[in-house]
Design an enzyme around this catalytic site. Structure first.
Site, PDB file in Angstrom:
ATOM      1  CG  LEU A 198      -2.096  -1.078   1.240  1.00 24.21           C
ATOM      2  CD1 LEU A 198      -2.894  -1.189   2.939  1.00 24.21           C
ATOM      3  CD2 LEU A 198      -2.782  -0.280   0.612  1.00 24.21           C
ATOM      4  N   GLY A 199       1.463   0.944   0.620  1.00 21.40           N
ATOM      5  CA  GLY A 199       2.919   2.121   0.651  1.00 21.40           C
ATOM      6  C   GLY A 199       4.225   2.143   1.754  1.00 21.40           C
ATOM      7  N   GLY A 214       5.282   3.846   5.343  1.00 17.92           N
ATOM      8  CA  GLY A 214       5.340   4.653   6.082  1.00 17.92           C
ATOM      9  C   GLY A 214       6.731   4.399   7.007  1.00 17.92           C
ATOM     10  N   GLY A 215       6.857   5.140   7.842  1.00 18.07           N
ATOM     11  CA  GLY A 215       8.024   5.305   8.744  1.00 18.07           C
ATOM     12  C   GLY A 215       8.428   4.260   8.936  1.00 18.07           C
ATOM     13  CG  PHE A 216      10.866   3.378  11.956  1.00 21.56           C
ATOM     14  CD1 PHE A 216      11.802   3.397  11.745  1.00 21.56           C
ATOM     15  CD2 PHE A 216      10.220   3.906  12.723  1.00 21.56           C
ATOM     16  CE1 PHE A 216      13.131   3.872  12.095  1.00 21.56           C
ATOM     17  CE2 PHE A 216      10.989   4.491  13.182  1.00 21.56           C
ATOM     18  CZ  PHE A 216      12.774   4.826  13.632  1.00 21.56           C
ATOM     19  N   PRO A 234       7.187  -0.404   5.159  1.00 24.65           N
ATOM     20  CG  PRO A 234       7.686  -3.037   4.093  1.00 24.65           C
ATOM     21  CD  PRO A 234       8.225  -2.116   4.962  1.00 24.65           C
ATOM     22  CB  VAL A 235       1.839  -0.149   4.898  1.00 22.79           C
ATOM     23  CG1 VAL A 235       1.070  -0.271   5.644  1.00 22.79           C
ATOM     24  CG2 VAL A 235       2.613   1.145   5.947  1.00 22.79           C
ATOM     25  CE  LYS A 273       4.956   1.151   9.743  1.00 26.42           C
ATOM     26  NZ  LYS A 273       4.843   2.510  10.849  1.00 26.42           N
ATOM     27  CG  ASP A 304       5.956  11.090   8.794  1.00 24.48           C
ATOM     28  OD1 ASP A 304       6.451  12.734   8.183  1.00 24.48           O
ATOM     29  OD2 ASP A 304       5.905  10.580   8.749  1.00 24.48           O
TER      30      ASP A 304
END
Ligand SMILES: *[C@@H]1O[C@H](CO)[C@@H](O)[C@H](O)[C@H]1NC(C)=O
Ligand SMILES: *[C@@H]1O[C@H](CO)[C@@H](O)[C@H](O)[C@H]1NC(C)=O
Ligand SMILES: *[C@@H]1O[C@H](CO)[C@@H](O)[C@H](O)[C@H]1NC(C)=O
Ligand SMILES: *[C@@H]1O[C@H](CO)[C@@H](O)[C@H](O)[C@H]1NC(C)=O
Ligand SMILES: *[C@@H]1O[C@H](CO)[C@@H](O)[C@H](O)[C@H]1NC(C)=O
Ligand SMILES: *[C@@H]1O[C@H](CO)[C@@H](O)[C@H](O)[C@H]1NC(C)=O
Ligand SMILES: *[C@@H]1O[C@H](CO)[C@@H](O)[C@H](O)[C@H]1NC(C)=O
Ligand SMILES: *[C@@H]1O[C@H](CO)[C@@H](O)[C@H](O)[C@H]1NC(C)=O
Ligand SMILES: *[C@@H]1O[C@H](CO)[C@@H](O)[C@H](O)[C@H]1NC(C)=O
Length: 831
Positions: free
Chosen positions: A522-523, A525-527, A529-530, A544, A641
């Site tokens: 899906l994208g 994120g911080g730290f 992938p999701v 995540k 963030d």
């Protein structure tokens, strides 16, 4: 009192100087420490004896400077000058490094400071030391910490004179606001700033320009992924390789030596010519390797707007195909300044299209717009949909090509090459379109029409799945987690009571996400992938997966999970479970079918789905979610963030803050903290955080302010460009606010739906949130009061980061300013 202190320090200082001089006359060292003084006739030399730093005299004048030159070249070639505009008038100058990491050139006889480097605002100074490296960089760093070339206390490479050495970054440090450009000497024997400057211009897609007194003379142009469009000679060669970097932190050109025994430099000579020189050892001289100024076509915009210059033609100028001279008489007399215009004028007819022009130097990109991720097809669509868009092309031709670059208005400074060169798609009227191209455009149109209904069907499916899924999760929580899934983790037993969350097994998640397939991503994120996942019985989740390189320990991870699992608020995304198994750490969140707010407000079609009342609800919702994090939850949480893509929308368009991967919780009354690792997203980062790594709830308030402006305006803060100024969205909003014309900011698609007082209030509050100083920014409690209230609001002060700004520069002090002297001397006394 103050006077006496100054005097006393001077005495100590003089004593030290005498003491030093009696011991040694030349430093064989490559370093300067805080108790050393470099005087005339003393130098420091880099470890391999490549460069030397010291005082020098320019020509036969009585002007003395501190500079860096090649140690081994007999005819002194100076590559850097510290005090180019403030020379010493005799040999009694000295160079010192203060305990604060500030480099000072002092006139000993008169006692004033000639020149000093500004201290850094980002690195805290402890035992500073200055060292001359073999690259020619004089760098000041904390002795105990070793050399950190990315963020030193100070380095000469950030303040170039007229020479670009290998390894120097020519261009912008956007985080610190440093513009590294270089300016010619006045003459061969006078290092004072001359008229010519070579820089990377960022008014639009970054491009190289050479200016004389601020006026563009020659344009190297934008980087097309392989080379600068206007510098055809810059090719792979045996001596150096080169790269151009554009990202959110930096924009720069750099070349590096392949064979480190070669001496080469790029210098802007006093006559305004840029020269690449190579040192020929057996001849003991510099030879000209190449220069971008080669022929008449290199003069900026010699053929006027829409004209094209070809050095193989006579005369050199012609109009592009489909264009004609504005003034045929002047054109015939080789006065090309008025340029060309469309043979058939454009009238924004939907039949208009684009013709391909190849082997070109791309036109001036000032005022252009770009996006690094769009495809050429999307680029064409975007250009076509805006009548003032006159041309487009691929941003990066390397590989299969990517990105989009758009021009608005006249196309200036086009040159045609015999071979190579770039391709440009220029807007022409329907009757001028080449037939082959015509066919491709209509195909593109058909493909797009198909996509629309599919996305609606998908949306409907997602909505129903989500509703189904909610009931599943309730059931799941009721049942708890199967025993066999727990036993994989030997460590979790003692902590189980604390985890009120279901623990899911790795194998369950591997199946759910199709082994973390790219298609499920899906994208990022911080730290980590999701991924979207579907549990065995068809339920959807967002997983995540924390990067394995994440430095976060298991204990910290659990702590974080425990604290996040206790956060319950309708404007926060709910954590449903987690997985800790072998090296894997994963968080399982509720899945939001509507994705991020960014896919709505920055998308031309989708943005219409969010009218003003809906946007206002989103703003309020985010504010409430944030207030909960800052104040109402048991722990004080700083998100760090916050950005549009981290705001997810549920089926009712309620915003939910997501991605707590970077969040930090604060115990009790702690208000501010500091981090060595600045994480976050440029464009949303408050200045004190991007600069010093200091964060507090006010860092989130800043990001919230940016969000508000983006929601109102439908434009990204970063990437926002304006024809008339180089400000980002914040700067633009502030300018309009000061002029009382804030409503100009409102996204066009909002049309009638706006409630003007509410919009103005939102913008005003947004500007209060992005004020430069954290103490000026309101808390989220007052933000909510102000948004909902009607009373007068305080006036916002200057925002942070609204345009490139300097936080660190080598400045030249004035002769008379005795206050400068006192200030620094007092500081010396301070330790
Ligand atoms: C001066 O610097 C040298 C080398 O860094 C160090 O050994 C010495 O202790 C310093 N002296 C004083 C007085 O700080
Ligand atoms: C520098 O050295 C030269 C030659 O050794 C000498 O003549 C001159 O006086 C020195 N200048 C200073 C300021 O020490
Ligand atoms: C040294 O520099 C001077 C002045 O720039 C120049 O006239 C002379 O030719 C140079 N000598 C050599 C050997 O390059
Ligand atoms: C830089 O100098 C200013 C003014 O002298 C001072 O207020 C500030 O604390 C200094 N910063 C550092 C990092 O030393
Ligand atoms: C070059 O950079 C300096 C320092 O950042 C800046 O003050 C100056 O305006 C720049 N020159 C030009 C021509 O932009
Ligand atoms: C350039 O060459 C150096 C030395 O061979 C190498 O370390 C560097 O990665 C190269 N850079 C690029 C952009 O190819
Ligand atoms: C563009 O794509 C890169 C990687 O593919 C991603 O990191 C970046 O966030 C994207 N930028 C935008 C504006 O979507
Ligand atoms: C077209 O692009 C220009 C420049 O970016 C912008 O000012 C204008 O609002 C756009 N027009 C439309 C209709 O989107
Ligand atoms: C251009 O694209 C290539 C290949 O996709 C990539 O490696 C490079 O980083 C890109 N360059 C820029 C400046 O974005």
């Amino acid at each position: 009192m103050e006077q006496r202190r100054v005097l006393k320090t001077k005495l100590i200082f003089t004593f030290l100087v005498v003491f030093n001089a009696s011991i040694t006359c030349t430093f064989a060292s490559d370093t300067v420490s805080t108790n050393q003084t470099i005087r005339y006739n003393e130098t420091i030399v880099s470890p391999q004896e490549t460069f030397e730093l010291g005082f020098f005299r320019a020509g036969k004048s009585m002007n003395f400077y501190v500079g860096i030159w090649y140690k081994k070249i007999p005819n002194r070639t100076v590559v850097w000058v510290a005090n180019r505009n403030t020379p010493l008038k005799h040999t009694s100058g000295e160079l010192t490094l203060t305990l604060q990491g500030v480099l000072i050139i002092r006139d000993v006889t008169k006692g004033y400071i000639v020149c000093s480097s500004a201290n850094s605002s980002t690195t805290s100074v402890k035992n500073p030391i200055g060292q001359l490296l073999d690259t020619g960089n004089f760098i000041i760093y904390n002795e105990g910490e070793g050399i950190n070339q990315e963020d030193p206390i100070w380095q000469s490479f950030d303040f170039m004179t007229d020479t670009l050495l290998p390894g120097m970054k020519f261009g912008w440090n956007l985080v610190k606001g440093i513009d590294r450009n270089f300016t010619s000497w006045k003459s061969d024997t006078n290092p004072a700033s001359g008229e010519f400057t070579y820089k990377i211009d960022t008014r639009g897609y970054p491009q190289l320009i050479l200016t004389e007194g601020g006026v563009i003379k020659v344009r190297g142009g934008p980087w097309d992924g392989l080379r600068f469009t206007g510098i055809s000679y810059l090719k792979p060669n045996p001596y150096y390789n080169f790269t151009f970097v554009v990202n959110q932190r930096e924009i720069y050109y750099q070349y590096n030596l392949i064979d480190t025994s070669v001496l080469t430099r790029l210098v802007l000579v006093p006559s305004g010519r840029l020269e690449r020189l190579l040192w020929i050892d057996n001849k003991q001289e510099w030879s000209l390797y190449n220069s971008p100024q080669r022929d008449d076509c290199d003069q900026y915009a010699v053929c006027g707007p829409f004209g094209s210059c070809n050095i193989d033609n006579s005369p050199v100028c012609s109009c592009l195909k489909g264009f004609e001279p504005v003034s045929p008489d002047q054109w015939r007399d080789t006065d090309w300044s008025q340029g060309c215009r469309h043979t058939i004028p454009l009238d924004c007819n939907p039949g208009e299209g684009f013709n391909i022009y190849s082997n070109l130097k791309l036109p001036d990109t000032r005022g252009s717009w770009y996006n690094q991720n769009m495809t050429l097809l999307e680029c064409e669509k975007m250009c076509k949909s805006n009548c003032s868009c006159t041309a487009y092309t691929t941003l990066n031709i390397s590989g299969t090509g990517s990105g989009c670059l758009l021009w608005f208005g006249a196309l200036n400074d086009i040159k045609r090459f015999a071979e190579e060169g770039d391709t440009l798609y220029i807007r022409v009227s329907a009757s001028e379109i080449d037939s082959i191209k015509n066919r491709r455009s209509s195909n593109a149109g058909r493909r797009i029409r198909v996509i629309v209904p599919v996305s609606f069907v998908a949306l409907a499916i997602l909505v129903s799945l989500c509703l189904f899924y909610r009931s599943y999760m309730k059931k799941q929580q009721h049942q708890g987690t199967p025993e066999h899934e727990r036993e994989h983790d030997p460590e979790n037993k003692s902590d189980d009571e604390d985890l009120e969350l279901p623990l899911l097994g790795l194998s369950t998640l591997v199946t759910a996400t199709n082994n973390f397939s790219v298609d499920n991503k899906l994208g990022e994120g911080g730290f980590g992938p999701v991924y979207k996942g579907v549990l065995e019985d068809g339920q959807e989740i967002a997983v995540k997966r924390l990067a394995q390189t994440s430095t976060q320990g298991l204990h910290e991870f659990k702590n974080e999970v425990i604290s996040i699992s206790k956060l319950q608020h309708r404007n926060l995304v709910k954590l449903l479970g987690c997985c800790i198994e072998r090296a894997e750490k994963m968080l399982i969140y509720e899945y939001m079918p509507n994705k991020g707010l960014d896919s709505f407000i920055f998308d031309r079609t989708q943005s219409k789905l969010l009218d003003w009342p809906a946007r206002y609800r989103v703003i309020i919702g985010i504010a409430r979610g944030l207030l909960y994090l800052h104040q109402d939850s048991r722990l004080r949480i700083i998100h760090r963030d916050l950005k549009v893509s981290n705001i997810l929308l549920d089926t009712d368009m309620n915003p939910k803050i997501s991605d707590f991967g970077m969040a930090r919780s604060f115990g009790g009354n702690q208000i501010e903290a500091n981090t060595n690792r600045v994480v976050g997203t440029y464009g949303y980062m408050a200045p004190e955080y991007a600069g010093d790594g200091t964060f507090s709830i006010k860092t989130d308030v800043y990001s919230f302010g940016v969000l508000v402006l983006e929601i109102v305006c439908g434009e990204k803060n970063r990437g926002f460009t304006h024809k008339e100024h180089g400000n980002n969205l914040i700067g633009h909003a502030w300018g309009l606010h000061k002029e009382g014309t804030s409503l100009e900011l409102v996204a066009k698609c909002l049309g009638e739906s706006i409630d003007a007082p509410q919009v103005l209030r939102s913008i005003h509050v947004g500007l209060l949130c992005v004020q430069r100083h954290p103490e000026d920014r309101p808390t989220m409690t007052s933000v909510i009061h102000m948004l909902g209230g009607e009373g007068p609001l305080p006036s916002p002060k200057e925002p942070g980061f609204y345009v490139g700004e300097s936080t660190q520069r080598f400045y030249e002090g004035s002769y008379e300013a005795s206050s400068t002297n006192e200030l620094s001397v007092t500081t010396l006394n301070g330790r």
